[in-house]
Design a protein around this motif. Structure first.
Motif, PDB file in Angstrom:
ATOM      1  N   LYS A 295       7.955 -31.523  15.196  1.00  0.00           N
ATOM      2  CA  LYS A 295       8.929 -32.331  15.929  1.00  0.00           C
ATOM      3  C   LYS A 295       9.904 -33.074  15.025  1.00  0.00           C
ATOM      4  O   LYS A 295      10.561 -34.022  15.467  1.00  0.00           O
ATOM      5  CB  LYS A 295       8.225 -33.329  16.859  1.00  0.00           C
ATOM      6  CG  LYS A 295       7.443 -32.653  17.975  1.00  0.00           C
ATOM      7  CD  LYS A 295       6.986 -33.656  19.007  1.00  0.00           C
ATOM      8  CE  LYS A 295       6.317 -32.937  20.179  1.00  0.00           C
ATOM      9  NZ  LYS A 295       5.906 -33.881  21.240  1.00  0.00           N
ATOM     10  N   ALA A 296      10.016 -32.690  13.778  1.00  0.00           N
ATOM     11  CA  ALA A 296      11.013 -33.254  12.872  1.00  0.00           C
ATOM     12  C   ALA A 296      11.947 -32.137  12.407  1.00  0.00           C
ATOM     13  O   ALA A 296      11.521 -30.990  12.240  1.00  0.00           O
ATOM     14  CB  ALA A 296      10.357 -33.929  11.669  1.00  0.00           C
ATOM     15  N   LYS A 297      13.199 -32.469  12.224  1.00  0.00           N
ATOM     16  CA  LYS A 297      14.211 -31.493  11.834  1.00  0.00           C
ATOM     17  C   LYS A 297      14.505 -31.637  10.343  1.00  0.00           C
ATOM     18  O   LYS A 297      14.766 -32.740   9.857  1.00  0.00           O
ATOM     19  CB  LYS A 297      15.487 -31.704  12.652  1.00  0.00           C
ATOM     20  CG  LYS A 297      16.608 -30.737  12.341  1.00  0.00           C
ATOM     21  CD  LYS A 297      17.835 -31.051  13.192  1.00  0.00           C
ATOM     22  CE  LYS A 297      19.005 -30.144  12.839  1.00  0.00           C
ATOM     23  NZ  LYS A 297      20.208 -30.478  13.637  1.00  0.00           N
ATOM     24  N   PHE A 298      14.469 -30.527   9.621  1.00  0.00           N
ATOM     25  CA  PHE A 298      14.734 -30.489   8.184  1.00  0.00           C
ATOM     26  C   PHE A 298      15.967 -29.626   7.936  1.00  0.00           C
ATOM     27  O   PHE A 298      16.139 -28.580   8.565  1.00  0.00           O
ATOM     28  CB  PHE A 298      13.538 -29.912   7.420  1.00  0.00           C
ATOM     29  CG  PHE A 298      12.296 -30.747   7.497  1.00  0.00           C
ATOM     30  CD1 PHE A 298      11.956 -31.611   6.471  1.00  0.00           C
ATOM     31  CD2 PHE A 298      11.464 -30.687   8.609  1.00  0.00           C
ATOM     32  CE1 PHE A 298      10.810 -32.382   6.542  1.00  0.00           C
ATOM     33  CE2 PHE A 298      10.320 -31.446   8.691  1.00  0.00           C
ATOM     34  CZ  PHE A 298       9.996 -32.302   7.649  1.00  0.00           C
ATOM     35  N   GLN A 299      16.784 -30.076   6.993  1.00  0.00           N
ATOM     36  CA  GLN A 299      17.984 -29.318   6.658  1.00  0.00           C
ATOM     37  C   GLN A 299      18.302 -29.509   5.180  1.00  0.00           C
ATOM     38  O   GLN A 299      18.241 -30.634   4.661  1.00  0.00           O
ATOM     39  CB  GLN A 299      19.172 -29.782   7.506  1.00  0.00           C
ATOM     40  CG  GLN A 299      20.444 -28.972   7.284  1.00  0.00           C
ATOM     41  CD  GLN A 299      21.562 -29.398   8.208  1.00  0.00           C
ATOM     42  OE1 GLN A 299      21.430 -30.385   8.948  1.00  0.00           O
ATOM     43  NE2 GLN A 299      22.674 -28.685   8.187  1.00  0.00           N
ATOM     44  N   ILE A 300      18.629 -28.395   4.511  1.00  0.00           N
ATOM     45  CA  ILE A 300      19.019 -28.423   3.101  1.00  0.00           C
ATOM     46  C   ILE A 300      20.544 -28.306   3.035  1.00  0.00           C
ATOM     47  O   ILE A 300      21.117 -27.302   3.492  1.00  0.00           O
ATOM     48  CB  ILE A 300      18.371 -27.275   2.317  1.00  0.00           C
ATOM     49  CG1 ILE A 300      16.856 -27.308   2.480  1.00  0.00           C
ATOM     50  CG2 ILE A 300      18.738 -27.375   0.842  1.00  0.00           C
ATOM     51  CD1 ILE A 300      16.148 -26.159   1.803  1.00  0.00           C
ATOM     52  N   LEU A 301      21.195 -29.303   2.485  1.00  0.00           N
ATOM     53  CA  LEU A 301      22.649 -29.280   2.363  1.00  0.00           C
ATOM     54  C   LEU A 301      23.050 -28.416   1.167  1.00  0.00           C
ATOM     55  O   LEU A 301      22.235 -28.138   0.277  1.00  0.00           O
ATOM     56  CB  LEU A 301      23.174 -30.704   2.197  1.00  0.00           C
ATOM     57  CG  LEU A 301      22.862 -31.671   3.348  1.00  0.00           C
ATOM     58  CD1 LEU A 301      23.489 -33.031   3.070  1.00  0.00           C
ATOM     59  CD2 LEU A 301      23.340 -31.121   4.673  1.00  0.00           C
ATOM     60  N   PRO A 302      24.314 -27.967   1.113  1.00  0.00           N
ATOM     61  CA  PRO A 302      24.763 -27.163  -0.043  1.00  0.00           C
ATOM     62  C   PRO A 302      24.589 -27.871  -1.377  1.00  0.00           C
ATOM     63  O   PRO A 302      24.414 -27.219  -2.412  1.00  0.00           O
ATOM     64  CB  PRO A 302      26.237 -26.904   0.270  1.00  0.00           C
ATOM     65  CG  PRO A 302      26.319 -26.982   1.766  1.00  0.00           C
ATOM     66  CD  PRO A 302      25.332 -28.017   2.173  1.00  0.00           C
ATOM     67  N   SER A 303      24.611 -29.215  -1.366  1.00  0.00           N
ATOM     68  CA  SER A 303      24.409 -29.972  -2.598  1.00  0.00           C
ATOM     69  C   SER A 303      22.951 -29.986  -3.046  1.00  0.00           C
ATOM     70  O   SER A 303      22.654 -30.417  -4.161  1.00  0.00           O
ATOM     71  CB  SER A 303      24.900 -31.411  -2.410  1.00  0.00           C
ATOM     72  OG  SER A 303      24.145 -32.054  -1.391  1.00  0.00           O
ATOM     73  N   GLY A 304      22.017 -29.539  -2.185  1.00  0.00           N
ATOM     74  CA  GLY A 304      20.596 -29.576  -2.503  1.00  0.00           C
ATOM     75  C   GLY A 304      19.872 -30.751  -1.887  1.00  0.00           C
ATOM     76  O   GLY A 304      18.643 -30.827  -1.952  1.00  0.00           O
ATOM     77  N   ARG A 305      20.626 -31.665  -1.278  1.00  0.00           N
ATOM     78  CA  ARG A 305      19.994 -32.815  -0.637  1.00  0.00           C
ATOM     79  C   ARG A 305      19.289 -32.371   0.634  1.00  0.00           C
ATOM     80  O   ARG A 305      19.784 -31.523   1.381  1.00  0.00           O
ATOM     81  CB  ARG A 305      21.051 -33.866  -0.297  1.00  0.00           C
ATOM     82  CG  ARG A 305      20.476 -35.133   0.318  1.00  0.00           C
ATOM     83  CD  ARG A 305      21.554 -36.010   0.896  1.00  0.00           C
ATOM     84  NE  ARG A 305      20.985 -37.153   1.578  1.00  0.00           N
ATOM     85  CZ  ARG A 305      21.634 -37.897   2.465  1.00  0.00           C
ATOM     86  NH1 ARG A 305      22.895 -37.607   2.768  1.00  0.00           N
ATOM     87  NH2 ARG A 305      21.051 -38.919   3.049  1.00  0.00           N
ATOM     88  N   ILE A 306      18.122 -32.956   0.890  1.00  0.00           N
ATOM     89  CA  ILE A 306      17.327 -32.629   2.071  1.00  0.00           C
ATOM     90  C   ILE A 306      17.381 -33.818   3.014  1.00  0.00           C
ATOM     91  O   ILE A 306      17.003 -34.933   2.652  1.00  0.00           O
ATOM     92  CB  ILE A 306      15.879 -32.301   1.688  1.00  0.00           C
ATOM     93  CG1 ILE A 306      15.839 -31.108   0.744  1.00  0.00           C
ATOM     94  CG2 ILE A 306      15.042 -32.021   2.933  1.00  0.00           C
ATOM     95  CD1 ILE A 306      14.499 -30.861   0.130  1.00  0.00           C
ATOM     96  N   ILE A 307      17.866 -33.578   4.218  1.00  0.00           N
ATOM     97  CA  ILE A 307      17.925 -34.635   5.220  1.00  0.00           C
ATOM     98  C   ILE A 307      16.963 -34.291   6.349  1.00  0.00           C
ATOM     99  O   ILE A 307      16.727 -33.119   6.657  1.00  0.00           O
ATOM    100  CB  ILE A 307      19.349 -34.833   5.770  1.00  0.00           C
ATOM    101  CG1 ILE A 307      19.862 -33.550   6.424  1.00  0.00           C
ATOM    102  CG2 ILE A 307      20.289 -35.282   4.670  1.00  0.00           C
ATOM    103  CD1 ILE A 307      21.198 -33.717   7.110  1.00  0.00           C
ATOM    104  N   THR A 308      16.380 -35.312   6.941  1.00  0.00           N
ATOM    105  CA  THR A 308      15.409 -35.138   8.016  1.00  0.00           C
ATOM    106  C   THR A 308      15.808 -36.008   9.200  1.00  0.00           C
ATOM    107  O   THR A 308      16.383 -37.092   9.027  1.00  0.00           O
ATOM    108  CB  THR A 308      14.000 -35.523   7.547  1.00  0.00           C
ATOM    109  OG1 THR A 308      14.012 -36.899   7.116  1.00  0.00           O
ATOM    110  CG2 THR A 308      13.541 -34.633   6.417  1.00  0.00           C
ATOM    111  N   HIS A 309      15.505 -35.519  10.383  1.00  0.00           N
ATOM    112  CA  HIS A 309      15.759 -36.253  11.615  1.00  0.00           C
ATOM    113  C   HIS A 309      14.484 -36.259  12.450  1.00  0.00           C
ATOM    114  O   HIS A 309      13.758 -35.258  12.504  1.00  0.00           O
ATOM    115  CB  HIS A 309      16.901 -35.617  12.417  1.00  0.00           C
ATOM    116  CG  HIS A 309      18.220 -35.643  11.712  1.00  0.00           C
ATOM    117  ND1 HIS A 309      18.950 -36.792  11.539  1.00  0.00           N
ATOM    118  CD2 HIS A 309      18.937 -34.653  11.117  1.00  0.00           C
ATOM    119  CE1 HIS A 309      20.075 -36.516  10.885  1.00  0.00           C
ATOM    120  NE2 HIS A 309      20.085 -35.225  10.606  1.00  0.00           N
ATOM    121  N   GLY A 310      14.230 -37.391  13.105  1.00  0.00           N
ATOM    122  CA  GLY A 310      13.055 -37.505  13.951  1.00  0.00           C
ATOM    123  C   GLY A 310      13.215 -36.740  15.247  1.00  0.00           C
ATOM    124  O   GLY A 310      14.236 -36.086  15.504  1.00  0.00           O
ATOM    125  N   CYS A 311      12.204 -36.834  16.092  1.00  0.00           N
ATOM    126  CA  CYS A 311      12.198 -36.102  17.352  1.00  0.00           C
ATOM    127  C   CYS A 311      13.272 -36.654  18.275  1.00  0.00           C
ATOM    128  O   CYS A 311      13.295 -37.853  18.584  1.00  0.00           O
ATOM    129  CB  CYS A 311      10.822 -36.220  18.005  1.00  0.00           C
ATOM    130  SG  CYS A 311      10.692 -35.366  19.585  1.00  0.00           S
TER     131      CYS A 311
END
Length: 385
Positions: A295-311
């Motif tokens: 239930k958490a969203k993960f995304q890798i940006l082109p810069s390599g940074r990883i951002i997460t979002h809650g449910c």
């Protein structure tokens, strides 16, 4: 000596060393009398009361803990103890509907001793580090942290090329195969009396299949049940970015082709052991696209940074509850300070992710419903600041 003979000799030495380690861990427990000593049972009996001392059954249990512990210990040592019936009730937690089977507190004392003194010491050495469900010092956010570390490790070597393999079991607790659990007992619990007691707890489940939610030994059994799959992926396939949270699996792989092969073989091995795989939730997702896990969203940006979002469903429930609380405040059933205390929970959850925008939206909605246009001395002006 040929290479095949040397390989076979190394394999036999490893098998013998593992057998000795299993025997040492089993001997260290001390048998049935050593595990279920009066001091150990009394200690875990006190821990069973934590958090539920408002119940009448708990107060009566603690009032007679001295004599009751001696009675239950005598029943366990003589083989007369049998698990009692459980109380079933529905629970809807974070939008997930479950049936919880709660044992009586007298049985919980036996369950806790069995879990903490037998199952955990024997099962944990065979579990991987990235199996964080129901483990001391770990948990869901520990798993989120490990997943982000695995993604960073992969990005430093391969960038955003590669794929994420996600797998989920179907009816993990209700359809758990008892034959696989008994097989683990025969392999790891070498004392016959302790093994008989552990088998008795499993056999008490109605229907002869599945493990109940709410019973402590079943939690430990199910956390360690897929260890054969964990060790195959970690040790034999050498997948560094692989982790396991209860019935959810994730693995970061360097190519989509390998992820598809691992997916097919993992499903085959799990189903061969009697575990049901939810094929609708088994996916291979390219790393340049966002994915959801627990239930958490993960995304890798082109810069390599990883951002997460809650449910995101939590935002819908929070807004709906705030509007309902507004009606309760108007009728006098609640006061604004109670709503402010409740709102700290959703805000604390979203502050652990990259969800500053959602936090602001919740605070603005609270301000619009409970503060704007009203006397400031009657309300709480600030939330989570």
């Amino acid at each position: 000596m040929t290479s095949e003979e040397r390989r076979e000799a190394r394999y036999k030495r490893r098998q013998e060393r593992r057998r000795r380690n299993r025997q040492t861990r089993s001997d260290r427990l001390g048998g049935l009398e050593g595990v279920f000593s009066y001091h150990t049972m009394f200690k875990h009996g006190k821990k069973c009361c934590n958090g539920v001392r408002w119940k009448a059954s708990t107060q009566n249990f603690e009032l007679h803990l001295f004599s009751g512990t001696a009675k239950r210990r005598r029943e366990v040592l003589t083989g007369k103890w049998k698990p009692g019936k459980t109380v079933s009730f529905p629970l809807c937690e974070r939008g997930k509907f479950r049936i919880i089977d709660a044992p009586h507190i007298t049985d919980r004392q036996i369950h806790k001793v069995l879990t903490k003194e037998v199952l955990a010491p024997l099962y944990c050495p065979g579990m991987i580090y990235d199996n964080g469900a129901s483990q001391k010092g770990k948990g869901l956010h520990f798993h989120y942290k490990r997943l982000k570390e695995h993604l960073r490790w992969h990005c430093r070597r391969y960038g955003r090329t590669g794929a994420m393999f996600l797998m989920d079991f179907h009816h993990f607790f209700p359809e758990a195969p008892h034959a696989l659990i008994y097989e683990r007992h025969r392999e790891l619990i070498l004392d016959p009396n302790l093994r008989a007691l552990a088998d008795l707890v499993v056999a008490a489940v109605p229907g002869g299949v599945g493990m109940p939610l709410g019973v402590e030994p079943s939690q430990q059994e199910m956390v360690a049940l897929p260890s054969f799959l964990d060790n195959w992926m970690k040790c034999q396939l050498s997948i560094h970015g692989m982790s396991h949270y209860m019935d959810d699996y994730d693995a970061v792989l360097e190519s989509r082709e390998r992820a598809e092969r691992v997916k097919a073989e993992a499903i085959r091995r799990a189903e061969a052991k009697g575990l049901q795989v939810n094929r609708n939730k088994c996916h291979v997702i390219d790393l340049d696209k966002p994915f959801r896990f627990c239930k958490a969203k993960f995304q890798i940006l082109p810069s390599g940074r990883i951002i997460t979002h809650g449910c995101r469903d939590g935002m819908k429930r929070a807004r709906r509850k705030l509007r309902y609380f507004r009606q309760q405040v108007d009728t006098g059933e609640k006061i604004v300070e109670q709503v402010a205390e409740w709102l700290k929970g959703p805000i604390a959850y979203y502050e652990q992710f990259n969800d500053h925008g959602r936090v602001l939206k919740l605070r603005r909605l609270y301000y619009a419903l409970f503060i704007k246009g009203r006397k400031t001395e009657e309300v709480k002006p600030c939330i989570g600041s």
